[in-house]
Scaffold this motif. Sequence first.
Motif, PDB file in Angstrom:
ATOM      1  N   PRO A 200       0.825  -1.217   0.000  1.00  0.00           N
ATOM      2  CA  PRO A 200       0.000   0.000   0.000  1.00  0.00           C
ATOM      3  C   PRO A 200       0.853   1.259   0.000  1.00  0.00           C
ATOM      4  O   PRO A 200       1.947   1.290   0.572  1.00  0.00           O
ATOM      5  CB  PRO A 200      -0.784  -0.128   1.313  1.00  0.00           C
ATOM      6  CG  PRO A 200       0.118  -0.934   2.202  1.00  0.00           C
ATOM      7  CD  PRO A 200       0.815  -1.906   1.294  1.00  0.00           C
ATOM      8  N   PRO A 202       0.334   5.597   0.548  1.00  0.00           N
ATOM      9  CA  PRO A 202      -0.624   6.660   0.889  1.00  0.00           C
ATOM     10  C   PRO A 202      -0.775   7.660  -0.248  1.00  0.00           C
ATOM     11  O   PRO A 202       0.194   8.024  -0.912  1.00  0.00           O
ATOM     12  CB  PRO A 202       0.008   7.316   2.115  1.00  0.00           C
ATOM     13  CG  PRO A 202       1.473   7.026   1.983  1.00  0.00           C
ATOM     14  CD  PRO A 202       1.576   5.688   1.305  1.00  0.00           C
ATOM     15  N   LYS A 208      -3.949   9.530   9.065  1.00  0.00           N
ATOM     16  CA  LYS A 208      -3.606   8.307   9.795  1.00  0.00           C
ATOM     17  C   LYS A 208      -4.746   7.298   9.843  1.00  0.00           C
ATOM     18  O   LYS A 208      -4.504   6.088   9.927  1.00  0.00           O
ATOM     19  CB  LYS A 208      -3.135   8.650  11.203  1.00  0.00           C
ATOM     20  CG  LYS A 208      -4.164   9.369  12.070  1.00  0.00           C
ATOM     21  CD  LYS A 208      -3.532   9.794  13.391  1.00  0.00           C
ATOM     22  CE  LYS A 208      -4.522  10.568  14.245  1.00  0.00           C
ATOM     23  NZ  LYS A 208      -3.884  11.072  15.486  1.00  0.00           N
ATOM     24  N   ARG A 211      -5.240   5.535   6.278  1.00  0.00           N
ATOM     25  CA  ARG A 211      -4.167   4.599   5.951  1.00  0.00           C
ATOM     26  C   ARG A 211      -4.342   3.255   6.630  1.00  0.00           C
ATOM     27  O   ARG A 211      -3.648   2.287   6.305  1.00  0.00           O
ATOM     28  CB  ARG A 211      -2.812   5.196   6.345  1.00  0.00           C
ATOM     29  CG  ARG A 211      -2.384   6.382   5.481  1.00  0.00           C
ATOM     30  CD  ARG A 211      -0.969   6.786   5.804  1.00  0.00           C
ATOM     31  NE  ARG A 211      -0.075   5.656   5.588  1.00  0.00           N
ATOM     32  CZ  ARG A 211       1.080   5.499   6.234  1.00  0.00           C
ATOM     33  NH1 ARG A 211       1.461   6.364   7.159  1.00  0.00           N
ATOM     34  NH2 ARG A 211       1.853   4.462   5.974  1.00  0.00           N
ATOM     35  N   GLY A 212      -5.250   3.181   7.576  1.00  0.00           N
ATOM     36  CA  GLY A 212      -5.522   1.925   8.255  1.00  0.00           C
ATOM     37  C   GLY A 212      -5.044   1.931   9.692  1.00  0.00           C
ATOM     38  O   GLY A 212      -4.008   2.520  10.031  1.00  0.00           O
ATOM     39  N   LEU A 238       3.423   0.893   7.427  1.00  0.00           N
ATOM     40  CA  LEU A 238       2.459   0.648   6.355  1.00  0.00           C
ATOM     41  C   LEU A 238       1.044   1.075   6.724  1.00  0.00           C
ATOM     42  O   LEU A 238       0.174   1.149   5.863  1.00  0.00           O
ATOM     43  CB  LEU A 238       2.465  -0.832   5.970  1.00  0.00           C
ATOM     44  CG  LEU A 238       3.740  -1.331   5.289  1.00  0.00           C
ATOM     45  CD1 LEU A 238       3.683  -2.838   5.089  1.00  0.00           C
ATOM     46  CD2 LEU A 238       3.957  -0.635   3.950  1.00  0.00           C
ATOM     47  N   VAL A 239       0.792   1.307   8.010  1.00  0.00           N
ATOM     48  CA  VAL A 239      -0.518   1.785   8.457  1.00  0.00           C
ATOM     49  C   VAL A 239      -0.347   3.103   9.209  1.00  0.00           C
ATOM     50  O   VAL A 239       0.754   3.466   9.626  1.00  0.00           O
ATOM     51  CB  VAL A 239      -1.218   0.757   9.371  1.00  0.00           C
ATOM     52  CG1 VAL A 239      -1.691  -0.439   8.580  1.00  0.00           C
ATOM     53  CG2 VAL A 239      -0.309   0.328  10.511  1.00  0.00           C
ATOM     54  N   ALA A 392      -0.818  -5.444   9.779  1.00  0.00           N
ATOM     55  CA  ALA A 392      -0.714  -4.094   9.235  1.00  0.00           C
ATOM     56  C   ALA A 392      -1.158  -4.055   7.778  1.00  0.00           C
ATOM     57  O   ALA A 392      -1.881  -3.144   7.354  1.00  0.00           O
ATOM     58  CB  ALA A 392       0.719  -3.587   9.369  1.00  0.00           C
ATOM     59  N   ALA A 396      -4.314  -2.052   6.136  1.00  0.00           N
ATOM     60  CA  ALA A 396      -4.079  -1.102   5.038  1.00  0.00           C
ATOM     61  C   ALA A 396      -4.946  -1.390   3.822  1.00  0.00           C
ATOM     62  O   ALA A 396      -4.922  -0.623   2.858  1.00  0.00           O
ATOM     63  CB  ALA A 396      -2.607  -1.125   4.641  1.00  0.00           C
TER      64      ALA A 396
END
Length: 441
Positions: A200, A202, A208, A211-212, A238-239, A392, A396
């Motif tokens: 993933p 952004p 935040k 993004r997951g 990644l999140v 994560a 995401a």
Amino acid sequence: MRTLPDGALMDRAATGLAHAVLDFLGGGYGRRVLLLVGAGDNGGDALYAGVLLRRRGVVVDVLLLGSRHHEAGLEALLVAGGSVLESLEGPPPDVAVDGIVGIGGRPGLTPGAAAALASLDGIPVVSVDVPSGVGVDTGEVDGPHVVADVTITFGTHKVAHLVDPAAAACGAVHLVDIGLTLPEASVESLQPADVTRLLPRPGGEAHKYTRGVVGIRAGSPTYPGAALLCVAGASCGLVGMVRYAGPDAVADQVRLIHPEVVGPGRVQAWVVGPGGGEHAGAELASALTDEVPVVIDADALAHVVGPVGIPCVLTPHAGELAAMLGCAREEIEARPLEHARAAAVRFEAVVLLKGRRTLIARPDGLVRVTTTGVPWLATAGAGDVLAGLIGALLAAGLSPWDAASAGSWVHGAAATEASAGGPLVAGDVAHAVGGVLRSLL
């Protein structure tokens, strides 16, 4: 394939094989090569490769195994100066070329072939396509089989090259493109470009929450380190946020080591089980009420008795999967592909079966194999890092199939980076994940 001239594929295969043998030997003139030749096209590939080796000054002998062989290939080799042996007495070869059984052969070897291999103990072996005697389409072994130093395969990798225990018999695998048109594969291995495509990224308007957010229900007073390692895997960038919802005593340690981690709240995915001990079942039940994807690992796996009803990734090692399926660990290790697929169907989930070659199976039978990693990765806590990383990726927005596959690949690559050829601990793997992700992105 049908538009190619007769013999074109074998010619290409033999050429690739001959060059690979020369590379392995470091030259040709004066070297000795023994061809172990049975029936089928693999024997023909070996014989025609022998012709090319003779042209480079290699002494080429042939031991014919079985009553049938590729007559045109043998005639060509004899014309080129090769010799047929009646026994293996005499000077030992520098390398033996295994052309005994092709990809259509059954697991195991004939007594004659097994005896010939036993007499060549200590001689390096280059296998044609697959080591003879392994299960080509299953990755299983049953009885005597070749253990190769190098395997030269053609067109595409076969299941035996990817899935243990057969993969462990292949040595270094080199693929030769001979121009085949290939169907879709039911077993595949991600390459770096595939992982890059899945990761993933952004967008310009991201924050935040978009993004997951991944939640971690891991650790206990007895095993606080499992929570720290799981959070470390999830805190890979990644999140947008990691939430920790484990025991209060462990939460204080998590916040001390990972000050960016916050407390319970809404999440897009849960990770449950690492170091959870006797509370893992209650933690799993609580996570499932949110009806978001979940990674079920370690102690929580014992509480999975059927489909959980939401998208999930189960991450057992062989012993844990044996307990879930009610069989012996040895059965899982002997037939990992079969059991990973069976578990994916039974639990209606993506099943990540950890091992030297980790398998990620989904209920429709498709499987991905992780080929990254090093033996040093077999260390306590490494699975906790992996669970957090997969969680994560789930949060995401990746599917369980892609999250497990990409997470396992990155985890293995991080271990390779952290190891640099030597020992490592699980924390080293977690610290190396960021560098691997940066190199991919």
